[in-house]
Design a protein around this motif. Structure first.
Motif, short mmCIF file in Angstrom:
data_model
loop_
_atom_site.label_atom_id
_atom_site.label_comp_id
_atom_site.label_asym_id
_atom_site.label_seq_id
_atom_site.Cartn_x
_atom_site.Cartn_y
_atom_site.Cartn_z
N ALA A 48 -26.76 -6.24 -83.00
CA ALA A 48 -26.30 -6.24 -84.32
C ALA A 48 -24.71 -5.99 -84.46
N ALA A 49 -24.30 -4.98 -83.80
CA ALA A 49 -22.68 -4.62 -83.72
C ALA A 49 -21.93 -6.21 -83.18
N ALA A 50 -22.54 -6.71 -82.19
CA ALA A 50 -21.89 -8.13 -81.75
C ALA A 50 -21.74 -9.08 -83.00
N THR A 51 -22.63 -9.10 -83.63
CA THR A 51 -22.82 -10.06 -84.78
C THR A 51 -21.77 -9.81 -85.83
N ALA A 52 -21.66 -8.30 -86.17
CA ALA A 52 -20.68 -7.76 -87.04
C ALA A 52 -19.38 -8.16 -86.52
N TRP A 53 -19.17 -7.79 -85.21
CA TRP A 53 -17.87 -7.94 -84.64
C TRP A 53 -17.43 -9.40 -84.81
N GLY A 54 -18.33 -10.38 -84.68
CA GLY A 54 -17.93 -11.72 -84.73
C GLY A 54 -17.72 -12.05 -85.90
N ALA A 55 -18.30 -11.69 -87.08
CA ALA A 55 -17.69 -12.01 -88.13
C ALA A 55 -16.29 -11.36 -88.53
N LEU A 56 -16.28 -9.95 -88.26
CA LEU A 56 -15.01 -9.53 -88.23
C LEU A 56 -13.92 -10.16 -87.86
N ARG A 57 -13.96 -10.71 -86.45
CA ARG A 57 -13.06 -11.07 -85.81
C ARG A 57 -12.77 -12.56 -86.43
N ASP A 58 -13.66 -13.16 -86.81
CA ASP A 58 -13.41 -14.61 -87.43
C ASP A 58 -12.87 -14.77 -88.70
N THR A 59 -13.13 -13.57 -89.46
CA THR A 59 -12.60 -13.64 -90.92
C THR A 59 -11.14 -13.06 -90.70
N ALA A 60 -10.90 -12.24 -89.81
CA ALA A 60 -9.41 -11.94 -89.39
C ALA A 60 -8.76 -12.96 -89.02
N ARG A 61 -9.17 -13.85 -88.23
CA ARG A 61 -8.68 -14.89 -87.49
C ARG A 61 -8.27 -15.89 -88.86
N GLY A 62 -9.29 -16.28 -89.71
CA GLY A 62 -8.94 -16.95 -90.84
C GLY A 62 -8.07 -16.37 -91.80
N ASP A 63 -7.74 -15.05 -91.74
CA ASP A 63 -6.43 -14.63 -92.32
C ASP A 63 -5.32 -14.78 -91.68
N GLY A 64 -5.31 -15.20 -90.49
CA GLY A 64 -4.22 -15.46 -89.61
C GLY A 64 -3.73 -14.16 -88.84
N VAL A 65 -4.91 -13.36 -88.52
CA VAL A 65 -4.68 -12.02 -87.67
C VAL A 65 -5.47 -12.08 -86.58
N VAL A 66 -5.03 -11.90 -85.45
CA VAL A 66 -5.90 -12.02 -84.25
C VAL A 66 -6.02 -10.35 -83.79
N ILE A 67 -7.39 -10.42 -83.35
CA ILE A 67 -8.08 -9.14 -83.04
C ILE A 67 -8.73 -9.43 -82.05
N SER A 68 -8.57 -8.61 -80.66
CA SER A 68 -9.46 -8.90 -79.52
C SER A 68 -9.84 -7.66 -78.87
N ILE A 69 -11.05 -7.73 -78.20
CA ILE A 69 -11.64 -6.57 -77.64
C ILE A 69 -10.89 -6.35 -76.41
N VAL A 70 -10.56 -5.12 -76.01
CA VAL A 70 -10.08 -4.57 -74.68
C VAL A 70 -11.38 -3.98 -73.97
N SER A 71 -12.15 -3.24 -74.60
CA SER A 71 -13.14 -2.49 -74.18
C SER A 71 -14.22 -2.25 -75.02
N ALA A 72 -15.56 -2.53 -74.60
CA ALA A 72 -16.60 -2.21 -75.38
C ALA A 72 -17.71 -1.33 -74.74
N PHE A 73 -18.90 -1.72 -74.49
CA PHE A 73 -19.84 -0.78 -73.68
C PHE A 73 -19.35 -0.38 -72.36
N ARG A 74 -19.75 0.80 -72.37
CA ARG A 74 -19.21 1.55 -71.16
C ARG A 74 -20.35 2.35 -70.73
N SER A 75 -20.84 2.45 -69.58
CA SER A 75 -21.90 3.41 -68.93
C SER A 75 -21.34 4.73 -68.69
N VAL A 76 -22.25 5.47 -68.70
CA VAL A 76 -21.98 6.83 -68.19
C VAL A 76 -21.31 7.27 -67.16
#
Length: 174
Positions: A48-76
């Motif tokens: 669910a978070a991945a889907t939301a992230w994809g929508a956010l990233r793609d909408t930002a890109r459509g507005d001319g803004v590049v946002i990318s992940i540096v880090s996501a899931f991290r184990s204990v």
């Protein structure tokens, strides 16, 4: 408990956790690739978070803004490695716990948190706050269910992290 054992091995007391009202975060198990970063690194989130992230990233890109992940899931275990590396560099536990969550207490364990960057900004640096990407996130991330977790003077005592955002729920896209 595994987390208690790791905390003990790092010299992190239960009192230091309790005094900051830190929340124990369970480790996500069902993860999907949300984004493939530089050098082919897979950034994992719960679906669910991945889907939301994809929508956010793609909408930002459509507005001319590049946002990318540096880090996501991290184990204990990975969080413990980060703390150990900082200890090896000579930082005290008190200093480290202003910069990094103790193992077991990182939102990254949930598979819902991302650290992000944009073109022209050094990853995980305060300069991100002065980017078009940060301004865009500040205005629009909530529509996708994301919020900045650690604003200035946050209740958990972590340093300000304008690059750290966590998916909390379905956003309001109206």
């Amino acid at each position: 408990m595994r987390v208690e054992s790791i905390l003990g091995s790092l010299g992190i007391s239960a009192e230091s956790i309790a005094s900051r009202a830190l929340v124990l975060h369970p480790e996500a198990t069902d993860l999907v690739v949300a984004e493939i970063g530089e050098e082919g690194r897979e950034h994992l989130l719960v679906a669910a978070a991945a889907t939301a992230w994809g929508a956010l990233r793609d909408t930002a890109r459509g507005d001319g803004v590049v946002i990318s992940i540096v880090s996501a899931f991290r184990s204990v275990e990975r969080q413990a490695e980060i703390v150990r590396a900082k200890l090896a560099r000579g930082l005290s536990i008190e200093e480290i716990l202003k910069l990094s969550a103790p193992p077991g207490y990182s939102e990254h364990h949930t598979g819902r948190a991302v650290d992000v960057t944009t073109d022209g900004a050094r990853p995980l640096e305060l300069e991100f706050e002065n980017t078009e990407a940060f301004g865009w996130l500040s205005r629009h991330a909530g529509r996708f269910g994301f919020q900045m977790s650690y604003p200035r003077q946050n209740r958990y005592g972590f340093m300000y992290e304008p690059w750290h955002w966590c998916w909390l729920q379905e956003g309001n896209r109206t």
